[in-house]
Design an enzyme around this catalytic site. Sequence first.
Site, mmCIF file in Angstrom:
data_model
loop_
_atom_site.group_PDB
_atom_site.id
_atom_site.type_symbol
_atom_site.label_atom_id
_atom_site.label_comp_id
_atom_site.label_asym_id
_atom_site.label_seq_id
_atom_site.Cartn_x
_atom_site.Cartn_y
_atom_site.Cartn_z
ATOM 1 N N ARG A 246 0.660 -1.090 0.058
ATOM 2 C CA ARG A 246 -0.295 0.060 0.134
ATOM 3 C C ARG A 246 0.830 1.336 -0.171
ATOM 4 N NH1 ARG A 246 -1.680 2.694 4.050
ATOM 5 N NH2 ARG A 246 -1.795 0.910 5.537
ATOM 6 N N TYR B 123 -15.475 9.256 -20.049
ATOM 7 C CA TYR B 123 -15.753 7.994 -19.649
ATOM 8 C C TYR B 123 -16.795 7.822 -18.751
ATOM 9 C CZ TYR B 123 -15.101 3.323 -17.804
ATOM 10 O OH TYR B 123 -15.327 1.976 -17.344
ATOM 11 N N ASP C 165 -6.971 11.885 -19.401
ATOM 12 C CA ASP C 165 -7.326 10.316 -19.466
ATOM 13 C C ASP C 165 -6.727 9.925 -20.953
ATOM 14 O OD1 ASP C 165 -8.152 7.819 -20.118
ATOM 15 O OD2 ASP C 165 -10.090 8.026 -18.658
ATOM 16 N N LYS D 4 -6.926 -1.514 -20.219
ATOM 17 C CA LYS D 4 -7.243 -1.426 -21.542
ATOM 18 C C LYS D 4 -5.907 -1.907 -22.400
ATOM 19 C CE LYS D 4 -11.267 -0.424 -20.263
ATOM 20 N NZ LYS D 4 -11.552 0.935 -20.021
HETATM 21 C C1 LIG Z 1 -12.086 1.738 -18.788
HETATM 22 C C2 LIG Z 1 -11.800 2.874 -18.802
HETATM 23 C C3 LIG Z 1 -11.556 3.708 -17.282
HETATM 24 C C4 LIG Z 1 -11.812 2.899 -16.071
HETATM 25 O O1 LIG Z 1 -10.891 2.106 -16.110
HETATM 26 P P1 LIG Z 1 -11.352 0.784 -15.224
HETATM 27 O O2 LIG Z 1 -9.956 -0.121 -15.392
HETATM 28 O O3 LIG Z 1 -12.334 -0.193 -15.557
HETATM 29 O O4 LIG Z 1 -11.482 1.256 -13.576
HETATM 30 C C5 LIG Z 1 -11.483 5.017 -17.513
HETATM 31 N N1 LIG Z 1 -11.248 5.802 -18.635
HETATM 32 C C6 LIG Z 1 -11.378 5.186 -19.982
HETATM 33 C C7 LIG Z 1 -11.116 5.993 -21.259
HETATM 34 C C8 LIG Z 1 -11.693 3.863 -19.881
HETATM 35 O O5 LIG Z 1 -11.840 3.185 -21.091
#
Ligand SMILES: *Cc1c(COP(=O)(O)O)cnc(C)c1O
Length: 384
Positions: free
Chosen positions: A48, A102, A174, A199
Amino acid sequence: MTTKKLGVNTICTHTGEVKDTQFGGAISPIYMTTSYPFMDVDVKRYPRYFNTPNQKAVADKIAALEHAEAGMVFGSGMAAISTTLFAFLSHGDHIVLANEIYGGTFNLIVEEFDKMGIEYSFTEGIEVNHFEEKIQSNTKIIYIETPSNPLLSITDIEGVARLSKSQGIMTMIDNTFASPINQTPLDLGIDVSIHSATKYLGGHSDISAGAVASSERNMDIIWNKAKNLGGHLNDFIAYLLERSIKTLGVRVDRHNSNAQYIAEYLDIHKAVEKVYYPGLESHHNHDIAKKQMHGYGGMLSFELKSDYNAVTFQNNLKLIKPSMSLAGVESTILLPSLTSHGLLTAEQRMEIGISDNLLRFSVGIEDVNDIIADIELGLRGSEF
Ligand SMILES: *Cc1c(COP(=O)(O)O)cnc(C)c1O
């Protein structure tokens, strides 16, 4: 090893790796321990505290790919996003966010921020002036997401960074859809880059993780919040993420070339109304994409003509899987009108350009002719 001079695929393969001094093995050993010495050590290690050997290995690799001084890995993209936002926002502060964002991030803002006394505004578009319009005297952060989901709209990253700097506002992006292979936003003046590593970074649809990259100074602030919120990544998953990123460069190259080929194919197809892909010259933001992206990515959306039924089309597919997630090696597809945007009315969806026949396509790394054959299979029999 100085990472600045290394090529991107060399960084993917090697940067950050833990030396196996005991046996000389070729890859990072996995250290699953939660217990490390606290006496006579330079660093007090604990999962952590985000500083175990396997967490550090993958965080350093991601930082190098993002051209950042430092990085951290989290248990999910949302852990990375929420921790980073809460690290810099306090009661009375204000944040401006892109309107095409998102869904999970949107929910975090509208469900949690009021309770904490944090103000927020969503833009009415994704151009730089749309962000400028929403700035207030207490604005601390401008938060962008480009390419956006599901219409692959592109925000001018450098433009937003310049605007923010002139007003002393911090910027976050992001960067999930682009991956650090296709976009390095810190080079364009952005302060913090965030990923859902579930992803492209993970890339095989089998791990949940998140990542943040920024300056040492910003990462210290994020670390101070992160140790309290506890959204760290398990060491075994950290190892899997390190393993995945070794092939990130070659995977993303293939995602890029497959998606470009398919976008061009669909763009002139008689069954298709419109294709949204930043690599197409006809895309509404192609010029900005060309300026700021190293590749156009594996995500595209397309709208079938009204004489085709998108649900039937999706059900007819054999290779391309209907799936909520994205960015795996396998091709997946979804209907935003039934999933991510299913809670909106048909009218609200039309307003933001999401028709019932719009499909969001995460193009995989399969042989492109097999993907095309599957699309044709789907189209046959889905005509009204
Ligand atoms: C999937 C996704 C998230 C969130 O991620 P998790 O791993 O599901 O918590 C945030 N931003 C984008 C653009 C995403 O595709």
